[in-house]
Design a protein around this motif. Structure first.
Motif, PDB file in Angstrom:
ATOM      1  N   GLN A  34     -13.745   7.318  18.801  1.00 31.71           N
ATOM      2  CA  GLN A  34     -12.815   6.194  18.791  1.00 31.71           C
ATOM      3  C   GLN A  34     -11.522   6.580  18.077  1.00 31.71           C
ATOM      4  OE1 GLN A  34     -14.243   2.728  16.711  1.00 31.71           O
ATOM      5  NE2 GLN A  34     -12.787   1.394  17.713  1.00 31.71           N
ATOM      6  N   MET A  35     -11.630   7.279  16.951  1.00 37.85           N
ATOM      7  CA  MET A  35     -10.450   7.711  16.214  1.00 37.85           C
ATOM      8  C   MET A  35      -9.621   8.692  17.049  1.00 37.85           C
ATOM      9  SD  MET A  35     -10.132   9.756  12.631  1.00 37.85           S
ATOM     10  CE  MET A  35     -10.601  11.282  13.425  1.00 37.85           C
ATOM     11  N   MET A  36     -10.284   9.637  17.732  1.00 41.17           N
ATOM     12  CA  MET A  36      -9.569  10.621  18.532  1.00 41.17           C
ATOM     13  C   MET A  36      -8.853   9.982  19.712  1.00 41.17           C
ATOM     14  SD  MET A  36     -12.274  13.759  18.495  1.00 41.17           S
ATOM     15  CE  MET A  36     -11.184  14.977  19.241  1.00 41.17           C
ATOM     16  N   LEU A  37      -9.428   8.910  20.242  1.00 46.35           N
ATOM     17  CA  LEU A  37      -8.815   8.216  21.372  1.00 46.35           C
ATOM     18  C   LEU A  37      -7.706   7.270  20.943  1.00 46.35           C
ATOM     19  CD1 LEU A  37     -12.005   7.469  23.478  1.00 46.35           C
ATOM     20  CD2 LEU A  37     -10.214   9.143  23.973  1.00 46.35           C
ATOM     21  N   GLY A  38      -7.569   7.089  19.636  1.00 41.27           N
ATOM     22  CA  GLY A  38      -6.493   6.239  19.139  1.00 41.27           C
ATOM     23  C   GLY A  38      -6.832   4.775  19.113  1.00 41.27           C
ATOM     24  N   SER A  39      -8.070   4.435  19.356  1.00 35.23           N
ATOM     25  CA  SER A  39      -8.467   3.035  19.314  1.00 35.23           C
ATOM     26  C   SER A  39      -8.657   2.611  17.872  1.00 35.23           C
ATOM     27  CB  SER A  39      -9.778   2.828  20.070  1.00 35.23           C
ATOM     28  OG  SER A  39      -9.657   3.246  21.394  1.00 35.23           O
ATOM     29  N   LYS A  40      -8.199   1.439  17.566  1.00 37.97           N
ATOM     30  CA  LYS A  40      -8.458   0.899  16.241  1.00 37.97           C
ATOM     31  C   LYS A  40      -8.918  -0.540  16.399  1.00 37.97           C
ATOM     32  CE  LYS A  40      -3.651  -0.281  15.456  1.00 37.97           C
ATOM     33  NZ  LYS A  40      -2.521  -0.191  14.583  1.00 37.97           N
ATOM     34  N   ALA A  41      -9.666  -0.961  15.445  1.00 40.01           N
ATOM     35  CA  ALA A  41     -10.184  -2.327  15.503  1.00 40.01           C
ATOM     36  C   ALA A  41      -9.033  -3.309  15.369  1.00 40.01           C
ATOM     37  CB  ALA A  41     -11.196  -2.549  14.396  1.00 40.01           C
ATOM     38  N   GLY A  42      -9.047  -4.315  16.185  1.00 42.57           N
ATOM     39  CA  GLY A  42      -8.015  -5.331  16.110  1.00 42.57           C
ATOM     40  C   GLY A  42      -8.372  -6.398  15.093  1.00 42.57           C
ATOM     41  N   ASP A  43      -7.431  -7.261  14.839  1.00 42.26           N
ATOM     42  CA  ASP A  43      -7.687  -8.369  13.944  1.00 42.26           C
ATOM     43  C   ASP A  43      -8.687  -9.314  14.595  1.00 42.26           C
ATOM     44  OD1 ASP A  43      -5.849  -7.394  12.116  1.00 42.26           O
ATOM     45  OD2 ASP A  43      -4.192  -8.536  13.000  1.00 42.26           O
ATOM     46  N   ALA A  44      -9.445  -9.972  13.765  1.00 40.24           N
ATOM     47  CA  ALA A  44     -10.395 -10.959  14.268  1.00 40.24           C
ATOM     48  C   ALA A  44      -9.614 -12.125  14.870  1.00 40.24           C
ATOM     49  CB  ALA A  44     -11.285 -11.446  13.131  1.00 40.24           C
TER      50      ALA A  44
END
Length: 68
Positions: A34-44
């Motif tokens: 997930q980090m390598m793909l650039g995805s980050k958790a969004g705000d709730a």
């Protein structure tokens, strides 16, 4: 039964997009991929309690004729 992962899409992203070797891809944790793909958790998402607090902090007020 759904596992929650879209394995074909993840494999395409890792093997073709990131050009990882199969060994490197399968050695990654989901968090590392997930980090390598650039995805980050969004705000709730804002729930009704959050909306009520926002409305209390910034209430709509009617415009008086004297304000013009």
């Amino acid at each position: 039964m759904s596992t929650g992962f879209d394995w074909p899409a993840l494999m395409r992203a890792g093997l073709y997009g990131l050009r990882l070797s199969p060994d490197a891809f399968w050695a990654l944790t989901p968090a590392e991929l997930q980090m390598m793909l650039g995805s980050k958790a969004g705000d709730a998402p804002m729930l009704s309690d959050g909306l009520a607090a926002l409305m209390a902090a910034y209430p709509d007020k009617k415009k008086d004729h004297d304000d013009e």
